[in-house]
Design a protein around this motif. Structure first.
Motif, PDB file in Angstrom:
ATOM      1  N   GLY A 153       0.801  -1.226   0.000  1.00  9.58           N
ATOM      2  CA  GLY A 153       0.000   0.000   0.000  1.00  9.58           C
ATOM      3  C   GLY A 153       0.834   1.276   0.000  1.00  9.58           C
ATOM      4  O   GLY A 153       0.280   2.378  -0.006  1.00  9.58           O
ATOM      5  N   ALA A 154       2.164   1.155  -0.015  1.00  9.07           N
ATOM      6  CA  ALA A 154       3.009   2.354  -0.083  1.00  9.07           C
ATOM      7  C   ALA A 154       2.779   3.089  -1.396  1.00  9.07           C
ATOM      8  O   ALA A 154       2.914   4.307  -1.474  1.00  9.07           O
ATOM      9  N   TRP A 155       2.469   2.348  -2.414  1.00  9.73           N
ATOM     10  CA  TRP A 155       2.055   2.934  -3.692  1.00  9.73           C
ATOM     11  C   TRP A 155       0.631   2.490  -3.976  1.00  9.73           C
ATOM     12  O   TRP A 155       0.283   1.308  -3.755  1.00  9.73           O
ATOM     13  N   SER A 156      -0.168   3.431  -4.512  1.00 12.94           N
ATOM     14  CA  SER A 156      -1.503   3.055  -4.980  1.00 12.94           C
ATOM     15  C   SER A 156      -1.968   4.090  -5.985  1.00 12.94           C
ATOM     16  O   SER A 156      -1.415   5.191  -6.040  1.00 12.94           O
ATOM     17  N   GLY A 157      -2.971   3.749  -6.757  1.00 10.45           N
ATOM     18  CA  GLY A 157      -3.469   4.694  -7.748  1.00 10.45           C
ATOM     19  C   GLY A 157      -4.406   4.007  -8.708  1.00 10.45           C
ATOM     20  O   GLY A 157      -4.608   2.793  -8.641  1.00 10.45           O
ATOM     21  N   ALA A 158      -4.986   4.825  -9.619  1.00 11.73           N
ATOM     22  CA  ALA A 158      -5.867   4.274 -10.653  1.00 11.73           C
ATOM     23  C   ALA A 158      -5.638   5.063 -11.935  1.00 11.73           C
ATOM     24  O   ALA A 158      -5.179   6.210 -11.887  1.00 11.73           O
ATOM     25  N   GLY A 159      -5.933   4.414 -13.052  1.00 15.37           N
ATOM     26  CA  GLY A 159      -5.679   5.030 -14.361  1.00 15.37           C
ATOM     27  C   GLY A 159      -4.332   4.586 -14.908  1.00 15.37           C
ATOM     28  O   GLY A 159      -3.678   3.715 -14.341  1.00 15.37           O
ATOM     29  N   VAL A 160      -3.949   5.186 -16.023  1.00 18.43           N
ATOM     30  CA  VAL A 160      -2.667   4.869 -16.657  1.00 18.43           C
ATOM     31  C   VAL A 160      -1.624   5.852 -16.125  1.00 18.43           C
ATOM     32  O   VAL A 160      -1.689   7.046 -16.423  1.00 18.43           O
ATOM     33  N   LEU A 161      -0.698   5.372 -15.323  1.00 21.79           N
ATOM     34  CA  LEU A 161       0.276   6.232 -14.656  1.00 21.79           C
ATOM     35  C   LEU A 161       1.707   5.841 -15.019  1.00 21.79           C
ATOM     36  O   LEU A 161       2.003   4.668 -15.260  1.00 21.79           O
ATOM     37  N   GLY A 162       2.598   6.836 -15.005  1.00 21.99           N
ATOM     38  CA  GLY A 162       4.027   6.571 -15.078  1.00 21.99           C
ATOM     39  C   GLY A 162       4.596   6.526 -13.674  1.00 21.99           C
ATOM     40  O   GLY A 162       3.950   6.977 -12.710  1.00 21.99           O
ATOM     41  N   PRO A 163       5.813   6.038 -13.517  1.00 25.28           N
ATOM     42  CA  PRO A 163       6.432   5.928 -12.191  1.00 25.28           C
ATOM     43  C   PRO A 163       6.552   7.282 -11.489  1.00 25.28           C
ATOM     44  O   PRO A 163       6.533   7.349 -10.260  1.00 25.28           O
ATOM     45  N   GLU A 164       6.670   8.364 -12.265  1.00 22.44           N
ATOM     46  CA  GLU A 164       6.837   9.686 -11.659  1.00 22.44           C
ATOM     47  C   GLU A 164       5.539  10.232 -11.092  1.00 22.44           C
ATOM     48  O   GLU A 164       5.534  11.302 -10.481  1.00 22.44           O
ATOM     49  N   ALA A 165       4.445   9.495 -11.291  1.00 21.48           N
ATOM     50  CA  ALA A 165       3.171   9.911 -10.706  1.00 21.48           C
ATOM     51  C   ALA A 165       3.078   9.514  -9.233  1.00 21.48           C
ATOM     52  O   ALA A 165       2.170   9.947  -8.530  1.00 21.48           O
ATOM     53  N   LEU A 166       4.027   8.692  -8.771  1.00 16.99           N
ATOM     54  CA  LEU A 166       3.931   8.109  -7.423  1.00 16.99           C
ATOM     55  C   LEU A 166       5.113   8.580  -6.581  1.00 16.99           C
ATOM     56  O   LEU A 166       6.146   8.990  -7.122  1.00 16.99           O
ATOM     57  N   PRO A 167       5.008   8.543  -5.267  1.00 20.39           N
ATOM     58  CA  PRO A 167       6.067   9.105  -4.413  1.00 20.39           C
ATOM     59  C   PRO A 167       7.395   8.347  -4.568  1.00 20.39           C
ATOM     60  O   PRO A 167       7.426   7.120  -4.453  1.00 20.39           O
ATOM     61  N   PRO A 168       8.485   9.079  -4.826  1.00 19.53           N
ATOM     62  CA  PRO A 168       9.740   8.418  -5.173  1.00 19.53           C
ATOM     63  C   PRO A 168      10.502   7.829  -3.984  1.00 19.53           C
ATOM     64  O   PRO A 168      11.202   6.821  -4.143  1.00 19.53           O
ATOM     65  N   VAL A 169      10.382   8.416  -2.803  1.00 25.69           N
ATOM     66  CA  VAL A 169      11.253   7.992  -1.698  1.00 25.69           C
ATOM     67  C   VAL A 169      11.022   6.540  -1.278  1.00 25.69           C
ATOM     68  O   VAL A 169      11.986   5.784  -1.107  1.00 25.69           O
ATOM     69  N   PRO A 170       9.755   6.106  -1.132  1.00 28.15           N
ATOM     70  CA  PRO A 170       9.563   4.696  -0.762  1.00 28.15           C
ATOM     71  C   PRO A 170      10.211   3.740  -1.781  1.00 28.15           C
ATOM     72  O   PRO A 170      10.774   2.702  -1.398  1.00 28.15           O
ATOM     73  N   PHE A 171      10.145   4.116  -3.053  1.00 22.14           N
ATOM     74  CA  PHE A 171      10.735   3.257  -4.087  1.00 22.14           C
ATOM     75  C   PHE A 171      12.251   3.196  -3.925  1.00 22.14           C
ATOM     76  O   PHE A 171      12.853   2.106  -3.913  1.00 22.14           O
ATOM     77  N   LEU A 172      12.880   4.358  -3.782  1.00 19.69           N
ATOM     78  CA  LEU A 172      14.347   4.395  -3.694  1.00 19.69           C
ATOM     79  C   LEU A 172      14.823   3.671  -2.434  1.00 19.69           C
ATOM     80  O   LEU A 172      15.840   2.958  -2.465  1.00 19.69           O
ATOM     81  N   ASP A 173      14.089   3.812  -1.347  1.00 18.22           N
ATOM     82  CA  ASP A 173      14.468   3.134  -0.105  1.00 18.22           C
ATOM     83  C   ASP A 173      14.354   1.615  -0.248  1.00 18.22           C
ATOM     84  O   ASP A 173      15.232   0.873   0.188  1.00 18.22           O
ATOM     85  N   LEU A 174      13.252   1.164  -0.873  1.00 19.79           N
ATOM     86  CA  LEU A 174      13.072  -0.288  -0.993  1.00 19.79           C
ATOM     87  C   LEU A 174      14.083  -0.883  -1.984  1.00 19.79           C
ATOM     88  O   LEU A 174      14.574  -2.000  -1.770  1.00 19.79           O
ATOM     89  N   LEU A 175      14.424  -0.118  -3.034  1.00 20.89           N
ATOM     90  CA  LEU A 175      15.450  -0.585  -3.972  1.00 20.89           C
ATOM     91  C   LEU A 175      16.765  -0.838  -3.224  1.00 20.89           C
ATOM     92  O   LEU A 175      17.425  -1.869  -3.420  1.00 20.89           O
TER      93      LEU A 175
END
Lengths: 400, 400
Positions: A366-388
């Protein structure tokens, strides 16, 4: 989370190996046109993985497989000509969707090297309202490039800059393959598609426009010992995705192809060998581009002979949060020796595959969620970079 | 004389058009794998011409066709992979034989760029005694190059020189094809075969040896307004034929490929696209080289879009008949505008095709005769050169 992975090639197989170490999903169905290849991809992993046959060209077949396994998320890991049937099949079955390349472009009929025609992703964005209305998410371009490069762009806008002049994705490597005169480290089919289509550029006061292939050559100095590599403009999803969610005066993508690779691509084009239109050869109908791919070694099998590192990243220029000029390169490097030793997959496919697995985990938690056609930049970047980083593959940043 | 012409491609069709104006033969059966192509080649000509189907890969089929039409002379005008079945088929049926390219070479297994393996024509020369004993003639390499170039070598030795240092065949053109980025004016299959095999060189004190492809680049100045063209060593029959009958210290063949063509050939080789070994493409087995040929326009159909001239010739250096140093270029130029207007065939195929027709006429009149496997330089050159001029296509000579 119940995942359908379509495609057990290089990237798909690496995604299986990466996901196998994580606990966030219940099952992953690994489907390929070649069932044997799907079976080999899951052979050494636990009981959450199931192999299946699928014809990725058939939206009905994709939807049927989703329903059969009660799939919640479809991850598309085949080449981009199959984007639309997989995207449509996922929607029909009520699943969310992720891919690493978007629906294909078609050049402008009369001014291909000046104006865009049908752009990368246009067919998918045309259905965004439908996906939104259904409450379903299509997260597009979530590989390494597009993908992590888009996350970097959003991170720069959120955290590092007050105003951005240019977001320039820059990709380069120093990989070599022992024993081959010429052995691309990524799908030649996709590389031809990217590199021979007219490159697209975005400018705030002009919108999207195109240039002739291989335009604006520039020597970019890559980190981690890779050093300077000649880069040229290439058609890529980031240029279509980033401006939709991140404010910048200019967005570009340049690929560090090197002189030799550029010469090969130009020659293939000159001879018509890049074409996907079938030609008749002694009774058989074959696509020249498929023949080129068949003559070259499968990049997924070259890991043991490869040496060097691959770097993907986003170079951002503008004014920092203090208003002073700033230039930053945000990047991610994978050493082939490391990825082979740790995962048994070569650097380029591993680097592509890790990102959608991270994204799926963020969607599962649930750190990322959304609807529609989205690119990665539509979602908050920090959780992604931390999990990477949590996946053992940290990113880097250089002030320039 | 009753002729079987095998192959109604570019060169074969031009040979029909040239022969149609001569009276020295009784009939010419024009046979092709594609009967329609054979029929088209003879469509506008007189009743001496007959179209037939033949599988050139079958010596039995060639022999049967010879017997059916009581053939006295077989002219082979297909690509060189079919030399041996046609050569054997003619012998089995008791016919004499002419070709424009000899049996294929196979590189040395361990030192391909230093030593010869199986040489061009070796398979044919191995049967020379058989042909001699039967009183039958196989006149090999009687196109333009090999062919007229060999006649020039013999002429130089007979008439112009007391001692020869080097016989260097040099081929160059300034042909362009409107509307195509890349359009070879001769069979790409044969051009790849010639240019990517290790070039062979002959030296009196060393015999035959090979080098890497494209060796010893040299700018040669061609006559008739063509001007300087970069030439490189290429494997060619003249180097194998000339030293058997003409005394010289060195024999070479250099082809004026030009930088762009060399780059294309190197790239095809690097990618394995020159290979004739079939690869599997979505269920079909195809030879990559056949696919390359299928992607390019058929050179026989390009005459209307071609402009310029093609030059073939033999550069001879040594001591003249007076003992003083002499350098002579003996050459033959065809202007595409002329050959299209006069014959409806483009310059390169017309220039190749005229020579075997001249040779057949010399055999018909008895000016040329012989038995065994012979090259053009085994026979008296003056009657050939005179009759070529009689065909309206004079040769030239430049002192240098």
């Amino acid at each position: 989370m119940r995942i359908l992975l379509v495609g057990a090639g290089g990237v798909g197989s690496a995604a299986v190996a990466i996901a196998a170490r994580r606990t966030f999903f219940e099952t992953m169905v690994v489907a390929d046109y070649d069932l044997g290849r799907a079976s080999r991809a899951i052979a050494e992993h636990d009981g959450r993985f199931v192999a299946a046959h699928v014809d990725a060209a058939s939206a009905d077949a994709v939807a049927a497989l989703c329903r059969e396994h009660r799939i919640t998320h479809v991850l598309n890991a085949v080449d981009p000509r199959f984007v639309m049937p997989i995207f449509d099949g996922a929607f029909a079955a009520g699943a969310d969707y992720l891919d690493m390349a978007m629906s294909l472009s078609h050049p402008h009929p009369t001014r291909p090297h000046a104006e865009t025609g049908v752009k990368l992703g246009d067919e998918q964005f045309a259905r965004s309202e439908q996906w939104s209305a259904a409450g379903r998410l299509a997260l597009c371009g979530i590989g390494i490039e597009p993908g992590l490069s888009d996350v970097f762009a959003r991170y720069a806008a959120d955290e590092l800059f007050s105003e951005i002049d240019e977001i320039g994705v820059r990709d380069g490597a120093n990989l070599t393959v022992d024993g081959y005169d010429f052995a691309p480290s990524f799908s030649i089919w996709t590389t031809i598609e990217e590199c021979l289509n007219p490159p697209v550029i975005w400018e705030a006061d002009r919108g999207w426009y195109t240039t002739p292939p291989f335009s604006e050559p520039e020597v970019f100095d890559f980190p981690a010992g890779i050093g300077p590599v000649e880069c040229v403009n290439v058609e890529h999803e980031e240029v279509l995705l980033v401006p939709r969610w991140v404010k910048a005066k200019r967005v570009t993508f340049k690929y560090g192809l090197g002189d030799e690779f550029i010469e090969v691509l130009k020659t293939l084009h000159k001879l018509g060998l890049d074409s996907t239109r079938p030609v008749s050869v002694r009774g058989a109908q074959v696509s020249p581009r498929d023949v080129v791919a068949a003559c070259l070694p499968d990049p997924a099998t070259l890991g043991d002979r490869m040496r060097g590192k691959t770097c993907a990243g986003t170079y951002v220029t503008g004014a920092g949060v203090d208003g002073r000029p700033r230039k930053v390169y945000l990047y991610h490097v994978v050493d082939n020796g490391w990825s082979m030793k740790e995962y048994g997959h070569q650097a380029v496919v591993w680097q592509t595959a890790v990102n959608p697995v991270v994204a799926l985990e963020l969607l599962a938690t649930g750190a990322w969620s959304g609807a529609g056609v989205l690119g990665p930049e539509a979602l908050p970047p920090v959780p992604f970079l931390d999990l990477l980083t949590g996946y053992g593959s940290p990113w880097g940043m250089e002030e320039r």
